[in-house]
Motif scaffolding. Sequence first.
Motif, PDB file in Angstrom:
ATOM      1  N   LYS A 131       0.836  -1.206   0.000  1.00  0.00           N
ATOM      2  CA  LYS A 131       0.000   0.000   0.000  1.00  0.00           C
ATOM      3  C   LYS A 131       0.869   1.253   0.000  1.00  0.00           C
ATOM      4  CE  LYS A 131      -3.862   2.032   2.639  1.00  0.00           C
ATOM      5  NZ  LYS A 131      -3.174   3.090   3.400  1.00  0.00           N
ATOM      6  N   ASN A 137      -3.766  -3.105  -5.714  1.00  0.00           N
ATOM      7  CA  ASN A 137      -4.363  -4.410  -6.013  1.00  0.00           C
ATOM      8  C   ASN A 137      -3.623  -5.542  -5.306  1.00  0.00           C
ATOM      9  OD1 ASN A 137      -6.367  -3.332  -7.675  1.00  0.00           O
ATOM     10  ND2 ASN A 137      -5.058  -3.390  -9.477  1.00  0.00           N
ATOM     11  N   ALA A 140      -4.404  -5.393  -1.596  1.00  0.00           N
ATOM     12  CA  ALA A 140      -5.713  -5.965  -1.290  1.00  0.00           C
ATOM     13  C   ALA A 140      -5.651  -7.489  -1.241  1.00  0.00           C
ATOM     14  CB  ALA A 140      -6.739  -5.506  -2.321  1.00  0.00           C
ATOM     15  N   TYR A 143      -4.157  -8.389   2.148  1.00  0.00           N
ATOM     16  CA  TYR A 143      -5.131  -8.176   3.231  1.00  0.00           C
ATOM     17  C   TYR A 143      -6.221  -9.246   3.205  1.00  0.00           C
ATOM     18  CZ  TYR A 143      -3.130  -3.489   3.942  1.00  0.00           C
ATOM     19  OH  TYR A 143      -2.300  -2.426   4.202  1.00  0.00           O
ATOM     20  N   ASN A 144      -6.651  -9.642   2.010  1.00  0.00           N
ATOM     21  CA  ASN A 144      -7.666 -10.698   1.904  1.00  0.00           C
ATOM     22  C   ASN A 144      -7.136 -12.027   2.455  1.00  0.00           C
ATOM     23  OD1 ASN A 144     -10.152  -9.688   0.808  1.00  0.00           O
ATOM     24  ND2 ASN A 144      -9.092  -9.317  -1.121  1.00  0.00           N
ATOM     25  N   LEU A 160      -8.638  -2.752   3.633  1.00  0.00           N
ATOM     26  CA  LEU A 160      -9.422  -3.282   2.512  1.00  0.00           C
ATOM     27  C   LEU A 160     -10.561  -2.327   2.176  1.00  0.00           C
ATOM     28  CD1 LEU A 160      -9.655  -7.119   3.172  1.00  0.00           C
ATOM     29  CD2 LEU A 160      -8.866  -6.027   1.066  1.00  0.00           C
ATOM     30  N   ILE A 163      -9.121   0.629   0.241  1.00  0.00           N
ATOM     31  CA  ILE A 163      -8.787   0.306  -1.151  1.00  0.00           C
ATOM     32  C   ILE A 163     -10.053   0.184  -1.999  1.00  0.00           C
ATOM     33  CG2 ILE A 163      -7.795  -1.465  -2.674  1.00  0.00           C
ATOM     34  CD1 ILE A 163      -5.730  -1.984  -0.407  1.00  0.00           C
ATOM     35  N   HIS A 164     -11.057  -0.535  -1.511  1.00  0.00           N
ATOM     36  CA  HIS A 164     -12.320  -0.651  -2.261  1.00  0.00           C
ATOM     37  C   HIS A 164     -12.970   0.721  -2.426  1.00  0.00           C
ATOM     38  CE1 HIS A 164     -12.331  -4.941  -2.612  1.00  0.00           C
ATOM     39  NE2 HIS A 164     -12.331  -5.144  -1.303  1.00  0.00           N
ATOM     40  N   HIS A 176     -16.275  -3.968   4.703  1.00  0.00           N
ATOM     41  CA  HIS A 176     -15.033  -4.062   5.476  1.00  0.00           C
ATOM     42  C   HIS A 176     -14.947  -2.959   6.530  1.00  0.00           C
ATOM     43  CE1 HIS A 176     -13.168  -7.440   3.505  1.00  0.00           C
ATOM     44  NE2 HIS A 176     -13.530  -6.950   2.331  1.00  0.00           N
TER      45      HIS A 176
END
Length: 219
Positions: A131, A137, A140, A143-144, A160, A163-164, A176
Amino acid sequence: MNVLVAALQVQADPQVLDNLGILYIKSGRLQEARKVYRQLFNQFSQYQDGKIHYAQLLLQERSFEEAESALLSVIKGNQSFQDAYHQLALLYTHINRSAEGLERILQAIKLCSSTEKSCAQLYVCHGDILKDLKDLNAAAQSYNLAVQIDPNIAHAHLNLGVIHHLQGRYNEALKHYQSAQNLDPNNPVVVENMKKLRKQVFKSSPRECVGDSATCRTC
């Protein structure tokens, strides 16, 4: 803490000394922590876990070169010491050496089983570095992975959500943010980001709301 001090009066033990040092660090009693680690290294110079925790103390004191030296000495003695790579990655990112931090956290992840709960924090660290390097991307994805292993990491859910949010996936962002708020209800960043998200969606399309009906009523 008193129990640990009493135990040491009976017989010095490296793990007990280390635990006492950690407690002093967490309570902000850094000078006392230094004294404990000085005793630890004088009596048990080969106790490597202590060097990692001592490096955390040095980081708080902004003694970055000394902290780096302590962690590198651990890795030199044992190249499979996962926590040393992790702490070194945190140190490098703290002093704006993110590329080196990325290299070190990847070394830590290589030593990790994907099912170990402790590995979740490694993926969080990896996501934070990516980040910082503007690779959202890939961040993310890390983090997922972290929340798949351990769904109770508020920091991973928050980032997350960020970012989304930035990429226009508002329902995912809200999901999130809500998870982060459930885990860390007093986090002002989460509350502020949720307000910004709702205002942004309402401004762009007043008839559309994000999330469930309760959320929609607040738009």
